[in-house]
Design a protein around this motif. Sequence first.
Motif, mmCIF file in Angstrom:
data_model
loop_
_atom_site.group_PDB
_atom_site.id
_atom_site.type_symbol
_atom_site.label_atom_id
_atom_site.label_comp_id
_atom_site.label_asym_id
_atom_site.label_seq_id
_atom_site.Cartn_x
_atom_site.Cartn_y
_atom_site.Cartn_z
ATOM 1 N N ASN A 136 50.647 109.523 21.126
ATOM 2 C CA ASN A 136 49.625 109.559 22.167
ATOM 3 C C ASN A 136 50.079 110.461 23.285
ATOM 4 O O ASN A 136 50.706 110.023 24.193
ATOM 5 C CB ASN A 136 49.411 108.158 22.741
ATOM 6 C CG ASN A 136 49.184 107.166 21.677
ATOM 7 O OD1 ASN A 136 48.131 107.115 21.082
ATOM 8 N ND2 ASN A 136 50.191 106.346 21.384
ATOM 9 N N LEU A 180 42.755 102.008 33.784
ATOM 10 C CA LEU A 180 44.094 101.592 33.375
ATOM 11 C C LEU A 180 43.988 100.692 32.152
ATOM 12 O O LEU A 180 43.049 99.922 32.019
ATOM 13 C CB LEU A 180 44.785 100.835 34.505
ATOM 14 C CG LEU A 180 45.016 101.601 35.801
ATOM 15 C CD1 LEU A 180 45.593 100.681 36.850
ATOM 16 C CD2 LEU A 180 45.936 102.783 35.562
ATOM 17 N N ARG A 181 44.973 100.825 31.288
ATOM 18 C CA ARG A 181 44.990 99.923 30.128
ATOM 19 C C ARG A 181 46.167 98.980 30.265
ATOM 20 O O ARG A 181 47.299 99.342 29.978
ATOM 21 C CB ARG A 181 45.080 100.743 28.850
ATOM 22 C CG ARG A 181 43.762 101.494 28.604
ATOM 23 C CD ARG A 181 43.823 102.395 27.421
ATOM 24 N NE ARG A 181 44.255 101.699 26.211
ATOM 25 C CZ ARG A 181 44.395 102.325 25.056
ATOM 26 N NH1 ARG A 181 44.151 103.594 24.945
ATOM 27 N NH2 ARG A 181 44.781 101.651 23.992
ATOM 28 N N SER A 240 53.248 95.984 34.560
ATOM 29 C CA SER A 240 52.309 95.757 33.455
ATOM 30 C C SER A 240 51.211 94.774 33.848
ATOM 31 O O SER A 240 50.149 94.736 33.244
ATOM 32 C CB SER A 240 53.053 95.264 32.215
ATOM 33 O OG SER A 240 53.501 93.953 32.383
ATOM 34 N N TRP A 281 53.348 103.308 30.344
ATOM 35 C CA TRP A 281 52.852 104.557 30.897
ATOM 36 C C TRP A 281 51.355 104.485 31.158
ATOM 37 O O TRP A 281 50.859 104.909 32.200
ATOM 38 C CB TRP A 281 53.207 105.681 29.918
ATOM 39 C CG TRP A 281 52.599 106.995 30.242
ATOM 40 C CD1 TRP A 281 51.542 107.579 29.611
ATOM 41 C CD2 TRP A 281 53.009 107.907 31.260
ATOM 42 N NE1 TRP A 281 51.268 108.789 30.184
ATOM 43 C CE2 TRP A 281 52.151 109.016 31.202
ATOM 44 C CE3 TRP A 281 54.022 107.872 32.222
ATOM 45 C CZ2 TRP A 281 52.265 110.100 32.062
ATOM 46 C CZ3 TRP A 281 54.142 108.951 33.084
ATOM 47 C CH2 TRP A 281 53.272 110.057 32.996
ATOM 48 N N ARG A 282 50.613 103.896 30.208
ATOM 49 C CA ARG A 282 49.158 103.803 30.357
ATOM 50 C C ARG A 282 48.744 102.799 31.413
ATOM 51 O O ARG A 282 47.636 102.855 31.927
ATOM 52 C CB ARG A 282 48.552 103.320 29.029
ATOM 53 C CG ARG A 282 48.396 104.377 28.007
ATOM 54 C CD ARG A 282 47.547 103.778 26.908
ATOM 55 N NE ARG A 282 47.626 104.551 25.706
ATOM 56 C CZ ARG A 282 47.722 104.017 24.496
ATOM 57 N NH1 ARG A 282 47.766 102.702 24.355
ATOM 58 N NH2 ARG A 282 47.762 104.776 23.450
ATOM 59 N N SER A 283 49.617 101.848 31.688
ATOM 60 C CA SER A 283 49.206 100.760 32.570
ATOM 61 C C SER A 283 49.434 101.091 34.047
ATOM 62 O O SER A 283 48.966 100.361 34.904
ATOM 63 C CB SER A 283 49.955 99.477 32.213
ATOM 64 O OG SER A 283 51.300 99.552 32.642
ATOM 65 N N LYS A 299 48.393 106.546 38.633
ATOM 66 C CA LYS A 299 49.138 107.776 38.910
ATOM 67 C C LYS A 299 48.445 108.555 40.027
ATOM 68 O O LYS A 299 47.247 108.407 40.224
ATOM 69 C CB LYS A 299 49.214 108.631 37.641
ATOM 70 C CG LYS A 299 49.907 107.910 36.491
ATOM 71 C CD LYS A 299 49.609 108.539 35.138
ATOM 72 C CE LYS A 299 50.063 107.643 34.006
ATOM 73 N NZ LYS A 299 49.156 106.495 33.763
ATOM 74 N N VAL A 339 54.859 103.562 25.737
ATOM 75 C CA VAL A 339 53.508 104.125 25.802
ATOM 76 C C VAL A 339 52.591 103.209 26.614
ATOM 77 O O VAL A 339 51.836 103.660 27.486
ATOM 78 C CB VAL A 339 52.947 104.332 24.370
ATOM 79 C CG1 VAL A 339 51.494 104.783 24.424
ATOM 80 C CG2 VAL A 339 53.797 105.330 23.603
ATOM 81 N N ALA A 340 52.694 101.906 26.338
ATOM 82 C CA ALA A 340 51.831 100.942 27.031
ATOM 83 C C ALA A 340 52.150 100.895 28.527
ATOM 84 O O ALA A 340 51.252 100.811 29.358
ATOM 85 C CB ALA A 340 51.998 99.556 26.403
ATOM 86 N N GLU A 372 41.601 107.681 34.812
ATOM 87 C CA GLU A 372 41.094 106.885 33.704
ATOM 88 C C GLU A 372 41.287 105.425 34.023
ATOM 89 O O GLU A 372 42.137 105.054 34.813
ATOM 90 C CB GLU A 372 41.861 107.227 32.420
ATOM 91 C CG GLU A 372 41.537 108.602 31.903
ATOM 92 C CD GLU A 372 42.438 108.992 30.748
ATOM 93 O OE1 GLU A 372 43.585 108.530 30.712
ATOM 94 O OE2 GLU A 372 41.974 109.752 29.893
#
Lengths: 341, 359
Positions: free
Chosen positions: B359, B291-292, A196, B278-280, B283, B275-276, B289
């Motif tokens: 999402n 990264l968040r 993270s 996965w987005r961070s 890949k 979810v967070a 995209e």
Amino acid sequence: MANTEEPLLEVRDLKKWFPISKGFFQRGVGYIKAVDGVNITVQPGETLGVVGESGSGKTTLGRCITRLYEATSGEILLRVGDRVLDVTKIKGDDLKLFRRSAQTIFQDPYSSLNPRMNILETVGEPLLVNNIAHGRELEDRVTEMILQVGLRVEHLRRFPHSFSGGQRQRIGIARALVVQPKLVVADEPVSALDVSIQAQVLNLLQELQDKFQLTYIFISHAMSVIRYVSNRIAVMYAGRLVELGDKTEVLTHPRHPYTEMLLNAVPRFSERRVIKRGVTRGEPPDLGNLPPGCVFVARCRYAKEVCKTTPPELRDLGSGTIASCHLADELELTGIRGAAV
Amino acid sequence: MAVNTNGTKNPLLIEVQDLKTYFFLHEGLVKAVDGVSFEIREGRSLGVIGESGCGKSVTAQSLMRIVPSPPGREVGGKILLHLRSKDSNVEEVVNVLELPPNSAKMRSIRGKKIGMIFQEPMTSFSPLHTIGSQIMEAVLIHEKNIDKKTARLMTIEMLARVGIPNPQRLVDAYPHQFSGGMRQRAMIAMALVCGPSLLIGDEPTTALDVTIEAQILELIKDLQEEFGMALMYISHDLAVVGQMVDEIMVMYMGMTMEYAKTDDIFDDPLHPYTVALWRSIPKVEGKLERLRPISGTLPSPYAVIPGCPFFSRCESRMKGVCDAALPPLIEAKPGHKVRCFLYGTSSAVSQGNDAAGNN
């Protein structure tokens, strides 16, 4: 990346051999050929991703480029303003100029910071030793820099132990960038961080690149990270550059069998629960005792007689890719189809 | 051995109910595992995902009763292990937490019923003894009626099975003579030589290069099927876990945040943390995209958090709700458990899905 521009960095036939010594008298008995004849050019403003496994020489290459190691042979040319510094030979004022122009971000934010120096001293040290700023001005520049990397003014007098891994990596980034370098070698800058936190640091590196027009050599073993940050990708194996090309080309149409193996070993979300049988085999060779032909021959599923005897040269294969494989023209290798952007 | 595809048919192997493992430190109390429940059926596999400090390794150590004590102690819950002998249908259910860690019974479970492979194979072998003698020792301790000669043959056979070249010779090699990948193979041989019913892998490939990792993952998966073992696979790497297991449990701050079939975790993640996460992560496929990152940092392990432990970093947090009480782990969809107020407060509530905005 317009190729019409003068390259920022040119590496020509770079070699870094570490002597192996044995016995009471430390007799030299051979060499570990950590980097063995690498050629790379880097354009201003781009990110060149260098990917490879442990022992591939990617870290040694980075350290030679920033002259943390003295190269055994070869040339490293860095363009600074209208001058070209011959990195392996420079001394005195030119070396200072070089130190201001090329900096490193290290992997481990725990061991790369001096625990006895607070953040002001840590980030300010490069300004001090390079005679760039002192006193009030130094503090101002350090403050400005740590704000840029997302730290706060009250952090200035604190010591490394009071920061988390992500914050320490920000300190390492501030220390590298405070002298306003042109070229930054980032050696696995997110590998030691939790998933993270990785995203925060990767995004920060990209923001800083845009803001300060930095050129990155980004070293990583993680293909997903390399894909995220790079414009071009260099693949290293056993001290050699085996393939170099445009990111999407390398990922979707690899031209070297090692690149193919590496790409197929990466776990993919789209093919979860499919463990591909036998996509990889063997282990990297002993760097002190390399085979006479291609360094990848023992693991290559396509190897022919010529591969065992003759080392392949890096060749331009069109579409911007160079690779060192005798069979590059005849092989149809598979990459990661979903990697096309 | 065929692994049952619908899963429900296989008999239960291990049931963990409300496990709590705390560490009593000078600095304060660390609730490393704070009420974790899961079950693994024979021949099936569970992945445990989470960042460092989430309690995934301590959960595994609790199953083996190897939590360093003091300061650690299993203070609550049950770990029920169903022991069946291979030739009869007699079933014995043992609560592992009631056994003293160094009792004869626990020692017979550890190694023989549950095998474990660790991240760092160098520290798991003694540098003073040969690989072979250490694997043989495991056989001789657990199988009373096997003599040294047979144990050595079993060891060589096992080394051959895990892909060590020339096992007759390398059985007498020392750990430092092996490469990282070979050592990991030897550790797998040691874990499997007594034929355990459950294999726990605690980040067994994290220290390996990606091409070697692919080989080891393949080997573990092959052996799991061949021996009909259950597998508990712990990792921080979603992509690796996704390849290996039937079900995934997502942990955060010692708690289960989400627990579902692997496909559901990937295709329809419910918890904002999943979810967070996965987005961070970057890949290798799909649209590139930005990264968040997950905002903020992990709370201090000593912190006493009255509500949801993810509250301070959550994008969907509801003030006055999520920080007031700990959400229970509920079954939001059939077989899909989540600890989040977005999906209601009890198992009866299932209409929460629309409000959550998938999402």
